[in-house]
Design a protein around this motif. Structure first.
Motif, PDB file in Angstrom:
ATOM      1  N   UNK A 107       0.856  -1.186   0.000  1.00 54.31           N
ATOM      2  CA  UNK A 107       0.000   0.000   0.000  1.00 54.31           C
ATOM      3  C   UNK A 107       0.894   1.239   0.000  1.00 54.31           C
ATOM      4  N   UNK A 108       0.270   2.403   0.128  1.00 54.12           N
ATOM      5  CA  UNK A 108       1.020   3.660   0.172  1.00 54.12           C
ATOM      6  C   UNK A 108       1.512   3.998   1.574  1.00 54.12           C
ATOM      7  N   UNK A 109       1.443   3.059   2.495  1.00 50.22           N
ATOM      8  CA  UNK A 109       2.007   3.246   3.839  1.00 50.22           C
ATOM      9  C   UNK A 109       3.447   3.734   3.684  1.00 50.22           C
ATOM     10  N   UNK A 117      -1.531  -3.450 -13.757  1.00 51.21           N
ATOM     11  CA  UNK A 117      -0.854  -2.439 -12.944  1.00 51.21           C
ATOM     12  C   UNK A 117      -1.649  -1.142 -12.864  1.00 51.21           C
ATOM     13  N   UNK A 118      -2.415  -0.820 -13.916  1.00 46.12           N
ATOM     14  CA  UNK A 118      -3.193   0.411 -13.879  1.00 46.12           C
ATOM     15  C   UNK A 118      -4.249   0.376 -12.785  1.00 46.12           C
ATOM     16  N   UNK A 119      -4.775  -0.838 -12.511  1.00 45.92           N
ATOM     17  CA  UNK A 119      -5.777  -0.959 -11.458  1.00 45.92           C
ATOM     18  C   UNK A 119      -5.126  -1.184 -10.102  1.00 45.92           C
ATOM     19  N   UNK A 120      -4.016  -1.934 -10.099  1.00 48.43           N
ATOM     20  CA  UNK A 120      -3.403  -2.311  -8.827  1.00 48.43           C
ATOM     21  C   UNK A 120      -2.683  -1.143  -8.163  1.00 48.43           C
ATOM     22  N   UNK A 121      -2.069  -0.290  -8.966  1.00 53.49           N
ATOM     23  CA  UNK A 121      -1.330   0.830  -8.395  1.00 53.49           C
ATOM     24  C   UNK A 121      -2.287   1.940  -7.971  1.00 53.49           C
ATOM     25  N   UNK A 122      -1.875   2.670  -6.961  1.00 53.31           N
ATOM     26  CA  UNK A 122      -2.708   3.764  -6.488  1.00 53.31           C
ATOM     27  C   UNK A 122      -2.669   4.941  -7.456  1.00 53.31           C
TER      28      UNK A 122
END
Length: 362
Positions: free
Chosen positions: A148-150, A222-227
């Motif tokens: 995640x973006x943690x 990756x377009x969906x998985x990445x924030x």
């Protein structure tokens, strides 16, 4: 300082991922997740007095001997999951930040779900080869799990490999204990160097059209998985906020029983008795006072030192004080008040609109 801090060996303690991760399904839809490892042996703890009677290898010896005699310890693997929209709502309504390592997901809202279990049933044969040289790394993730973006997790994705290169060597991933267990040889562009025993032969050290390597097909979109964030990142140090004290307040008021509270006070005040500067104790009690007046008052009674009323009149070196009443106490390290305290009001938490919902629905 509490009962959880001195488990009675490894067999009688739970484990947690701490960081928020992301789980992806075969359709590339994802949710945030927290991992929990629940001990099937239950939870036991030692008091500080009891721990002083144990040797430094007590926990390791207990685990080794348990496995050696066939009493294999087991844990249930459980998860909590949360959708991106739920993460945004959780911050907006309860000031719980899924990207903050210190914030706890309420289990009533996000219940634990068992997805598996694991058992330790074999001791190592060679401690150096199998333990000293092992290189755990949060960047090594199986398909279906993403970071995640943690921000602390993001930093660890880079810092752990660097640590292993320094501690073990640049080719630490070639060691048997760290090598991927796959039916094919890995091809990458980190080769040669000290202790390289698989240097990929004569293959060109670049992407060659004459001698091409085979790329493994991606299993995720990756377009969906990445924030895809529309909010701003935290640009400097984070701030101490009122919401930072919510989780420890629940721990003190709702989780600790009377005995646990007494042991906590005894442990903390015992260490405070060795502090030679009263100012340090006053400041620490002020921090505890933001958690609970009951906690702070007990420490004052035990130490004989009156702490500050709270942290609103204090400055800190490693973080901004978002609870300061006087602006001079707000910035960290006494820097100019004109500095940017944080890139966003949410202190890095996901707010409504953070996630690209149109893309997620794609």
């Amino acid at each position: 300082m509490g009962d959880r801090g001195i488990p009675d060996g490894y067999r009688f303690m739970h484990g947690y991922s701490g960081h928020t991760m992301k789980l992806l399904n075969k359709n590339n839809d994802w949710v945030y997740a927290q991992f929990h490892m629940k001990s099937k042996q239950g939870v036991k703890f030692l008091t500080q007095e009891e721990s002083g009677e144990k040797g430094p290898d007590y926990a390791q010896k207990d685990l080794f001997e348990s496995i050696e005699k066939g009493d294999f310890p087991s844990w249930d693997l459980c998860i909590q999951t949360m959708t991106p929209n739920e993460a945004e709502d959780l911050w907006a309504q309860q000031k719980i930040n899924v990207f903050d390592l210190t914030h706890v997901w309420p289990q009533k809202q996000f219940p634990l779900r068992k997805i598996g279990e694991f058992t330790l049933n074999e001791n190592v044969k060679n401690f150096f080869a199998e333990v000293e040289q092992i290189a755990f790394n949060p960047a090594h993730m199986i398909p279906g799990i993403e970071p995640s973006a943690d921000p602390v997790l993001q930093s660890r994705l880079f810092s752990y490999p660097d640590t292993h290169r320094h501690r073990i060597g640049v080719n630490y991933q070639q060691l048997p204990v760290n090598a991927p267990v796959v039916p094919y040889k890995m091809a990458n562009f980190q080769r040669d160097g000290p202790i390289a025993f698989y240097n990929q032969g004569s293959r060109p050290n670049y992407i060659s059209s004459i001698q091409p390597i085979k790329f493994r097909s991606r299993t995720i979109d990756l377009n969906k998985a990445h924030g895809h964030f529309t909010g701003e990142a935290v640009t400097f140090l984070s701030e101490i906020r009122e919401e930072d004290f919510n989780a420890p307040r629940v721990l003190w008021e709702k989780v600790f029983d009377d005995g646990a509270k007494e042991r906590f006070i005894k442990n903390v005040s015992g260490h405070m008795s060795t502090v030679t500067e009263d100012e340090i104790i006053k400041r620490q009690i002020a921090i505890f006072r933001e958690v609970s007046e009951d906690l702070a008052s007990r420490l004052e009674k035990s130490t004989g030192i009156k702490g500050y009323d709270g942290i609103s009149g204090l400055s800190f070196n490693g973080t901004h004080n978002g609870m300061a009443k006087n602006e001079k106490h707000h910035p960290a390290n006494g820097v100019s008040n004109s500095v940017t305290f944080s890139g966003c009001e949410s202190n890095g938490a996901p707010i409504p609109g953070t996630h690209n919902t149109a893309l997620l629905a794609h």
